[in-house]
Design an enzyme around this catalytic site. Structure first.
Site, PDB file in Angstrom:
ATOM      1  CE  LYS A 164      -2.511   1.850   3.499  1.00  0.00           C
ATOM      2  NZ  LYS A 164      -3.535   1.753   4.569  1.00  0.00           N
ATOM      3  CE  LYS A 166      -0.221   6.500   5.090  1.00  0.00           C
ATOM      4  NZ  LYS A 166      -1.594   5.969   5.210  1.00  0.00           N
ATOM      5  CG  ASP A 195      -4.626   5.731   2.891  1.00  0.00           C
ATOM      6  OD1 ASP A 195      -5.594   6.507   2.766  1.00  0.00           O
ATOM      7  OD2 ASP A 195      -4.171   5.372   3.996  1.00  0.00           O
ATOM      8  CG  ASN A 197      -3.685   9.103   4.620  1.00  0.00           C
ATOM      9  OD1 ASN A 197      -2.823   8.584   3.908  1.00  0.00           O
ATOM     10  ND2 ASN A 197      -4.009   8.616   5.810  1.00  0.00           N
ATOM     11  CD  GLU A 221      -6.559   2.927   3.678  1.00  0.00           C
ATOM     12  OE1 GLU A 221      -6.051   1.921   3.131  1.00  0.00           O
ATOM     13  OE2 GLU A 221      -6.145   3.385   4.752  1.00  0.00           O
ATOM     14  CD  GLU A 247      -6.901   5.230   8.304  1.00  0.00           C
ATOM     15  OE1 GLU A 247      -6.595   4.608   7.275  1.00  0.00           O
ATOM     16  OE2 GLU A 247      -6.141   6.039   8.849  1.00  0.00           O
ATOM     17  CG  ASP A 270      -7.193   2.602  14.711  1.00  0.00           C
ATOM     18  OD1 ASP A 270      -6.216   3.132  14.172  1.00  0.00           O
ATOM     19  OD2 ASP A 270      -7.335   2.542  15.951  1.00  0.00           O
ATOM     20  CG  HIS A 297      -5.459   1.990  10.613  1.00  0.00           C
ATOM     21  ND1 HIS A 297      -5.447   2.914  11.639  1.00  0.00           N
ATOM     22  CD2 HIS A 297      -4.789   2.552   9.582  1.00  0.00           C
ATOM     23  CE1 HIS A 297      -4.812   3.997  11.224  1.00  0.00           C
ATOM     24  NE2 HIS A 297      -4.394   3.811   9.995  1.00  0.00           N
ATOM     25  CD  GLU A 317      -1.446  -0.146   8.028  1.00  0.00           C
ATOM     26  OE1 GLU A 317      -2.219   0.074   8.978  1.00  0.00           O
ATOM     27  OE2 GLU A 317      -1.077   0.734   7.222  1.00  0.00           O
TER      28      GLU A 317
END
Ligand SMILES: [Mg+2]
Length: 360
Positions: A164, A166, A195, A197, A221, A247, A270, A297, A317
């Site tokens: 993964k 970001k 991701d 974010n 994500e 998460e 999470d 997460h 993860e």
């Protein structure tokens, strides 16, 4: 007072170097502010856990909340579900989302660890399952694929079946180039997740995600702010991409709201925000009923136990958040992670804790 009664709770703030810097669309960090919990039983058994403050500015408040909760725990049973019920009743009016929720989840995890140590069993076993080798994805931040090519190749050579990264760079074209290059490096057989974010608007997410169609992404994500469930549902419908989020769900109610909004194809719990193992198990039941694959997460060590009993377990993860203060940091084998015991399998490196103690 029996051996399974809580004697005291200690919470120690640290700021530890991370094995891999955490660069996201909203900023960069090279050190992790953590709060370490030790629940000491009357019999002298210590249950351990840690939570992640994200920002060092939150450590004093988290430490203070833990200190305020400690006296109320003394003399109570090492019974994580019962203690969580009490926390929920006590904090019903202010609400548990946020710092209080993070602390109570940390205490809950430490109680499970203590139970495991009292019975010499891994938490996964106490939950009715058994430690299993779970497929892990190696988790990167925003990367420069040229600088990190060697690390990516090492992840693949180590047996990781998923990587993964970001994205959410200021320039959408840069996102495309990074994803293209990473796909070239890891090849077609390793799953690739991205991701954002929470960095995009729904409209911008539609445009950007459509631009990544050719790269066979496993999931996209948090393209939009986590609380914008309708936005997630919009991006999902408008792009056909498989959307991951979760998460930032607070307690099992967060899972329910996302399912009701048809916000995602995948769920990511999470354990610090979903409510420890108590919250995780309740949310995992909802995810199974909704046919949502569940990934974890952060908190690799504790999540390995929860994932072992999650009916729709997907990926764990791998991100080494606390390795600097653990005697035995989590080490994947062949791209898989297996829960360690007894308890959560956490043992502090006290010399490292002394070095990294946060002072305020
Ligand atoms: Mg994420």
């Amino acid at each position: 007072m029996g051996v399974d009664t809580i004697s005291r709770l200690r919470a120690r703030p640290v700021v530890v170097p991370m094995a891999r810097p955490l660069r996201t669309a909203s900023g960069s960090a090279t050190a992790a502010p953590l709060l370490l919990f030790d629940v000491v039983t009357e019999g002298g058994v210590i249950g351990r856990s840690y939570i992640f403050a994200y920002d060092p500015a939150l450590l004093p408040a988290l430490t203070s909340i833990a200190a305020e909760l400690a006296p109320g725990l003394a003399g109570k049973g090492v019974s994580p579900v019962s203690r969580m019920r009490e926390f929920q009743a006590r904090f019903r009016l202010p609400g548990m989302q946020g710092l209080v929720g993070m602390v109570v989840s940390g205490v809950e995890m430490a109680l499970w660890d203590a139970l495991g140590r009292l019975t010499a069993k891994p938490v996964a076993t106490l939950l009715g399952g058994e430690p299993l080798p779970l497929r892990a994805y190696d988790s990167y931040g925003m990367i420069d694929p040229v600088q990190e090519e060697k690390a990516l190749r090492t992840s693949v050579d180590d047996g990781f079946l998923g990587i993964k990264i970001k994205i959410g760079h200021p320039d959408a074209g840069q996102d495309v180039e990074v994803v293209r290059r990473v796909r070239e490096i890891i090849g077609p057989d390793v799953e690739l997740m991205v991701d954002y974010n929470q960095s995009l608007t729904p409209q911008e997410a539609r445009r950007r995600v459509n631009g990544l169609r050719d790269f066979g992404l496993y999931w996209v994500e948090e393209p939009v702010p986590a609380e914008d469930l309708a936005g997630h549902a919009y991006v999902r419908r408008a792009t056909g991409a498989r959307i991951q989020t979760g998460e930032n769900w607070w307690f099992p109610g967060g899972c329910r709201a996302a399912i009701e909004a048809s916000a995602c194809d995948f769920a990511m719990f999470d354990i610090m925000k979903i409510g420890g193992f108590t919250g995780w198990m309740l949310a995992a039941g909802q995810a199974e009923a909704a046919s949502l694959p569940v990934s974890s997460h952060l908190f690799t060590e504790a999540s390995a136990h929860a994932m072992a009993v999650t009916p729709t377990a997907d990926w764990i993860e791998h991100f080494d958040l606390a390795g600097a203060i653990l005697r035995e940091p989590c080490r994947p084998a062949g791209g898989r992670i297996t829960a360690k015991g007894p308890g959560l399998g956490l043992d502090w490196d006290e010399a490292a804790i002394a070095t990294y103690t946060a002072r305020f």
